[in-house]
Design a protein around this motif. Structure first.
Motif, PDB file in Angstrom:
ATOM      1  N   UNK A   1       0.808  -1.220   0.000  1.00 26.34           N
ATOM      2  CA  UNK A   1       0.000   0.000   0.000  1.00 26.34           C
ATOM      3  C   UNK A   1       0.841   1.271   0.000  1.00 26.34           C
ATOM      4  N   UNK A   2       2.046   1.184   0.533  1.00 23.75           N
ATOM      5  CA  UNK A   2       2.905   2.365   0.622  1.00 23.75           C
ATOM      6  C   UNK A   2       4.320   2.008   0.161  1.00 23.75           C
TER       7      UNK A   2
ATOM      8  N   UNK B   1     -10.912   2.292   1.256  1.00 25.66           N
ATOM      9  CA  UNK B   1      -9.545   1.922   1.622  1.00 25.66           C
ATOM     10  C   UNK B   1      -9.541   1.036   2.872  1.00 25.66           C
ATOM     11  N   UNK B   2     -10.376   1.376   3.853  1.00 24.23           N
ATOM     12  CA  UNK B   2     -10.469   0.553   5.066  1.00 24.23           C
ATOM     13  C   UNK B   2     -10.976  -0.850   4.741  1.00 24.23           C
ATOM     14  N   UNK B   3     -11.966  -0.954   3.861  1.00 27.49           N
ATOM     15  CA  UNK B   3     -12.491  -2.256   3.462  1.00 27.49           C
ATOM     16  C   UNK B   3     -11.403  -3.054   2.749  1.00 27.49           C
TER      17      UNK B   3
ATOM     18  N   UNK C   1      -3.098   6.620  12.332  1.00 28.93           N
ATOM     19  CA  UNK C   1      -2.174   6.885  13.430  1.00 28.93           C
ATOM     20  C   UNK C   1      -2.470   8.254  14.032  1.00 28.93           C
ATOM     21  N   UNK C   2      -2.260   8.375  15.308  1.00 29.54           N
ATOM     22  CA  UNK C   2      -2.464   9.649  15.996  1.00 29.54           C
ATOM     23  C   UNK C   2      -1.208  10.501  15.891  1.00 29.54           C
TER      24      UNK C   2
ATOM     25  N   UNK D   1      -1.169   7.458   3.120  1.00 23.56           N
ATOM     26  CA  UNK D   1      -1.780   8.781   3.297  1.00 23.56           C
ATOM     27  C   UNK D   1      -3.254   8.677   3.664  1.00 23.56           C
ATOM     28  N   UNK D   2      -3.711   9.658   4.395  1.00 18.82           N
ATOM     29  CA  UNK D   2      -5.125   9.672   4.753  1.00 18.82           C
ATOM     30  C   UNK D   2      -5.927  10.174   3.547  1.00 18.82           C
ATOM     31  N   UNK D   3      -7.152   9.721   3.456  1.00 21.60           N
ATOM     32  CA  UNK D   3      -8.021  10.098   2.343  1.00 21.60           C
ATOM     33  C   UNK D   3      -9.052  11.111   2.841  1.00 21.60           C
ATOM     34  N   UNK D   4      -9.019  12.319   2.314  1.00 20.32           N
ATOM     35  CA  UNK D   4      -9.976  13.334   2.779  1.00 20.32           C
ATOM     36  C   UNK D   4     -11.419  13.025   2.378  1.00 20.32           C
ATOM     37  N   UNK D   5     -11.601  12.330   1.258  1.00 24.87           N
ATOM     38  CA  UNK D   5     -12.947  11.985   0.808  1.00 24.87           C
ATOM     39  C   UNK D   5     -13.461  10.797   1.626  1.00 24.87           C
ATOM     40  N   UNK D   6     -14.597  10.930   2.305  1.00 27.00           N
ATOM     41  CA  UNK D   6     -15.114   9.846   3.154  1.00 27.00           C
ATOM     42  C   UNK D   6     -15.348   8.528   2.407  1.00 27.00           C
ATOM     43  N   UNK D   7     -15.807   8.576   1.171  1.00 26.76           N
ATOM     44  CA  UNK D   7     -16.050   7.343   0.415  1.00 26.76           C
ATOM     45  C   UNK D   7     -14.736   6.626   0.121  1.00 26.76           C
TER      46      UNK D   7
END
Length: 110
Positions: free
Chosen positions: A31-32, A68-70, A95-96, A57-63
């Protein structure tokens, strides 16, 4: 890792821990690609705790974020089988701060 587990008297954890770490690293590297990974291995409270941070990277778009989580959960099916078979638990989340990326964790009872 196997040597560390032997030194600390946890040879029975070598098989599941090796498979868990292999799956986490292979998945995160896919993935990275070309980015750093951080792996932590800790024995505490009669459990082996493995944590891997990647720089996905985090995805700003909720969909896109949900998709990505799925994808992450589906591609870690072998990890899920090993962890379940050994009575453990696992998960991942963003990650926090101050870390960036995704933190994946596994807890295997000793």
């Amino acid at each position: 890792m196997a040597s560390a587990l032997r030194v600390y008297g946890l040879p029975s954890q070598i098989w599941p821990a090796t498979h868990v770490v292999t799956e986490l690293i292979a998945h995160s590297a896919a993935l990275t690609p070309g980015r750093e990974l951080y792996l932590s291995l800790r024995h505490r409270d009669d459990a082996l705790r493995l944590v891997l941070w990647d720089q996905h990277p985090s995805h700003p778009d909720p969909r896109t974020h949900a998709l990505c989580e799925v994808r992450r959960r589906r591609t870690l099916w072998f990890l899920a089988v090993v962890v379940d078979d050994w009575g453990g638990e696992w998960g991942s989340r963003e990650a926090r701060e101050p870390h960036q990326g995704v933190k994946s964790w596994v807890v295997l009872p000793v």
